[in-house]
Design a protein around this motif. Structure first.
Motif, PDB file in Angstrom:
ATOM      1  N   ALA A  84      35.093 -33.481  -4.115  1.00  0.00           N
ATOM      2  CA  ALA A  84      34.826 -33.010  -2.757  1.00  0.00           C
ATOM      3  C   ALA A  84      33.443 -32.381  -2.643  1.00  0.00           C
ATOM      4  O   ALA A  84      32.992 -31.658  -3.525  1.00  0.00           O
ATOM      5  CB  ALA A  84      35.893 -32.001  -2.347  1.00  0.00           C
ATOM      6  N   ASN A  85      32.768 -32.700  -1.550  1.00  0.00           N
ATOM      7  CA  ASN A  85      31.455 -32.133  -1.234  1.00  0.00           C
ATOM      8  C   ASN A  85      31.434 -31.915   0.270  1.00  0.00           C
ATOM      9  O   ASN A  85      31.115 -32.804   1.041  1.00  0.00           O
ATOM     10  CB  ASN A  85      30.343 -33.090  -1.668  1.00  0.00           C
ATOM     11  N   SER A 101      31.113 -36.539  -3.556  1.00  0.00           N
ATOM     12  CA  SER A 101      29.938 -36.955  -4.326  1.00  0.00           C
ATOM     13  C   SER A 101      30.362 -37.439  -5.703  1.00  0.00           C
ATOM     14  O   SER A 101      31.412 -37.049  -6.228  1.00  0.00           O
ATOM     15  CB  SER A 101      28.953 -35.787  -4.487  1.00  0.00           C
ATOM     16  N   VAL A 102      29.524 -38.298  -6.273  1.00  0.00           N
ATOM     17  CA  VAL A 102      29.743 -38.816  -7.626  1.00  0.00           C
ATOM     18  C   VAL A 102      28.749 -38.138  -8.560  1.00  0.00           C
ATOM     19  O   VAL A 102      27.549 -38.076  -8.258  1.00  0.00           O
ATOM     20  CB  VAL A 102      29.556 -40.349  -7.662  1.00  0.00           C
ATOM     21  N   GLN A 103      29.248 -37.628  -9.657  1.00  0.00           N
ATOM     22  CA  GLN A 103      28.392 -36.935 -10.601  1.00  0.00           C
ATOM     23  C   GLN A 103      27.229 -37.824 -11.040  1.00  0.00           C
ATOM     24  O   GLN A 103      27.419 -38.977 -11.425  1.00  0.00           O
ATOM     25  CB  GLN A 103      29.205 -36.514 -11.840  1.00  0.00           C
ATOM     26  N   GLY A 104      26.016 -37.294 -10.933  1.00  0.00           N
ATOM     27  CA  GLY A 104      24.831 -38.033 -11.372  1.00  0.00           C
ATOM     28  C   GLY A 104      24.176 -38.864 -10.295  1.00  0.00           C
ATOM     29  O   GLY A 104      23.052 -39.334 -10.489  1.00  0.00           O
ATOM     30  N   ASP A 162      40.473 -33.790  -5.290  1.00  0.00           N
ATOM     31  CA  ASP A 162      40.377 -32.525  -4.556  1.00  0.00           C
ATOM     32  C   ASP A 162      39.836 -32.687  -3.139  1.00  0.00           C
ATOM     33  O   ASP A 162      39.468 -31.705  -2.495  1.00  0.00           O
ATOM     34  CB  ASP A 162      39.509 -31.531  -5.327  1.00  0.00           C
ATOM     35  N   CYS A 163      39.805 -33.913  -2.612  1.00  0.00           N
ATOM     36  CA  CYS A 163      39.166 -34.143  -1.319  1.00  0.00           C
ATOM     37  C   CYS A 163      39.997 -33.716  -0.121  1.00  0.00           C
ATOM     38  O   CYS A 163      39.504 -33.737   1.002  1.00  0.00           O
ATOM     39  CB  CYS A 163      38.749 -35.606  -1.172  1.00  0.00           C
ATOM     40  N   ALA A 174      50.737 -38.050   8.109  1.00  0.00           N
ATOM     41  CA  ALA A 174      50.823 -38.715   6.811  1.00  0.00           C
ATOM     42  C   ALA A 174      50.333 -37.773   5.716  1.00  0.00           C
ATOM     43  O   ALA A 174      49.566 -36.854   5.968  1.00  0.00           O
ATOM     44  CB  ALA A 174      49.996 -39.999   6.812  1.00  0.00           C
ATOM     45  N   ARG A 175      50.759 -38.003   4.499  1.00  0.00           N
ATOM     46  CA  ARG A 175      50.376 -37.155   3.377  1.00  0.00           C
ATOM     47  C   ARG A 175      49.076 -37.652   2.761  1.00  0.00           C
ATOM     48  O   ARG A 175      48.881 -38.857   2.583  1.00  0.00           O
ATOM     49  CB  ARG A 175      51.490 -37.160   2.323  1.00  0.00           C
ATOM     50  N   PHE A 176      48.170 -36.732   2.461  1.00  0.00           N
ATOM     51  CA  PHE A 176      46.924 -37.118   1.802  1.00  0.00           C
ATOM     52  C   PHE A 176      47.226 -37.591   0.386  1.00  0.00           C
ATOM     53  O   PHE A 176      48.003 -36.977  -0.344  1.00  0.00           O
ATOM     54  CB  PHE A 176      45.951 -35.936   1.754  1.00  0.00           C
ATOM     55  N   GLU A 177      46.596 -38.697  -0.004  1.00  0.00           N
ATOM     56  CA  GLU A 177      46.738 -39.226  -1.358  1.00  0.00           C
ATOM     57  C   GLU A 177      45.360 -39.252  -2.019  1.00  0.00           C
ATOM     58  O   GLU A 177      44.376 -39.660  -1.395  1.00  0.00           O
ATOM     59  CB  GLU A 177      47.303 -40.651  -1.331  1.00  0.00           C
ATOM     60  N   PRO A 178      45.259 -38.817  -3.284  1.00  0.00           N
ATOM     61  CA  PRO A 178      43.956 -38.835  -3.968  1.00  0.00           C
ATOM     62  C   PRO A 178      43.348 -40.228  -4.059  1.00  0.00           C
ATOM     63  O   PRO A 178      42.134 -40.377  -4.033  1.00  0.00           O
ATOM     64  CB  PRO A 178      44.285 -38.281  -5.360  1.00  0.00           C
ATOM     65  N   PHE A 179      44.185 -41.260  -4.145  1.00  0.00           N
ATOM     66  CA  PHE A 179      43.696 -42.647  -4.214  1.00  0.00           C
ATOM     67  C   PHE A 179      43.779 -43.268  -2.833  1.00  0.00           C
ATOM     68  O   PHE A 179      44.842 -43.320  -2.214  1.00  0.00           O
ATOM     69  CB  PHE A 179      44.524 -43.470  -5.196  1.00  0.00           C
TER      70      PHE A 179
END
Length: 377
Positions: A84-85, A101-104, A162-163, A174-179
């Protein structure tokens, strides 16, 4: 009660710090004059880059834009794992979005690139997928291929544990899903032109086009833009969805931003309700809703566009020819190597709607209505 020497000693430096905070925190902004200039001179069209590949989303020579997710040779974006960002500004719109964001993956200043992600908030099943994801991808890729301006868009499987904390709104039951499968990833072009950082970089469609025409923007460019909006069936035309942006700018000694000459643009910044307009998200970008709609009407040699909210719907021959030439290039590429079909396939819309070949056939049919028309005046 008078201050003691010790109190003066402590308060003095503190006052200096407090007085310096506004200067340190001052955000570089465009001026009111800069915004007014954009409203007079912004471009809606430019000669497209012949090397731009709408399947890959970039030109072979220039390469991907900074922060672009990696794609394979078929234009399919590879899976994204991010964290999350949060964006300080939630923005407009009712569809829940999150930022990550993606690390790097950093920008030219070394800051993490923040992706705006549109997930499938009504459920993971394919029939419930949010059609805005696919409409934005298709509108962006084809717009850029034709010389119109658009944010950069991709469709990818996104995993962000963690988004939920960076969501701009609830998942509406609806329920938030990480994927999130086939989520929409967006990077804005340029910097929004708002006066004194007031956040108001948008402008109503009909009013903005009228001002640009009065300011000297070629009528052919504006007519082609209107026809293109009808072609993609741009339906959600509220003011917040169209904006002025600057592609290249300079920063003065006083912190004010100046858009370089010829770098101000006016474009549709939210193309979610396209390729089949609907108020219901899962019904957007459905071939059944897009098929058969006519982008141009010809009566007695007079041409009009079916685009919504554009004010004057009349289309001149030069504008028709401008868009027709670009569409013909795409049709030639489709005949040569299936370019249009490959763009539709890269959108992944066939996963929840009709095959890419069926979409491409309707694209060709619509293009022909503009290519074969003749407009007087």
């Amino acid at each position: 009660m008078p201050l003691t020497n010790r109190q003066r000693f402590l308060i003095g430096p503190l006052l200096l710090v407090l007085l310096s905070v506004p200067a340190l925190a001052q955000k570089p902004c465009f001026t009111r004059e800069g915004r007014a200039a954009a409203e007079r001179k912004a471009k809606v069209w430019q000669e497209p880059d012949p090397a731009y590949d709408p399947v890959l989303g970039h030109s072979a020579e220039g390469g991907p834009v900074a922060g672009a997710p990696p794609v394979d040779e078929a234009g399919l974006a590879k899976p994204i794992n991010c964290v999350a960002n949060r964006d300080p500004s939630k923005g407009s719109g009712t569809t829940p979005k999150f930022h990550c964001s993606v690390q790097g993956v950093v920008d030219e200043d070394g800051d993490l690139v923040r992706y705006k992600v549109k997930p499938h908030f009504k459920g993971q099943s394919k029939e419930k997928r949010n059609g805005e994801v696919y409409g934005e991808f298709l509108s962006s890729r084809f717009s850029k291929a034709l010389g119109f301006f658009a944010d950069d868009e991709w469709v990818a499987d996104v995993t962000c544990p963690d988004c939920e904390k960076s969501l701009t709104g609830s998942f509406q039951g609806a329920r938030f899903e990480p994927f999130q499968p086939a989520a929409g990833i967006e990077l804005h072009i340029g910097k929004g032109i708002d006066a004194n950082c007031d956040g108001k970089d948008s402008a109503p469609l009909a009013e903005a086009l009228s001002r640009l025409l009065q300011g000297g923007t070629p009528r052919a460019h504006i007519d082609a833009f209107k026809l293109w909006l009808a072609f993609i069936d741009h339906g959600d035309t509220k003011t917040d969805n169209q904006k002025f942006a600057c592609l290249k700018w300079t920063k003065g000694a006083d912190g004010a931003l100046t858009c370089e000459e010829g770098q101000a643009v006016y474009y549709v910044s939210d193309m979610g309700s396209t390729f089949g307009h609907s108020s219901d998200s899962e019904k957007k970008a459905r071939l059944a809703a897009w098929a058969g709609k006519q982008p141009i009407r010809v009566s007695g040699g007079r041409c009009t566009t079916t685009a919504r909210s554009v004010g004057d719907a009349s289309i001149g021959e030069e504008g028709r020819q401008l868009l027709a030439a670009g569409l013909q290039r795409l049709l030639d590429a489709e005949a040569k190597d299936g370019l249009i079909t490959r763009v539709f396939r890269a959108s992944r819309n066939h996963e929840r709607d009709q095959p890419a070949e069926a979409w491409a056939a309707e694209f060709v049919r619509k293009a022909r209505t503009i290519i074969d028309a003749k407009c007087s005046g």
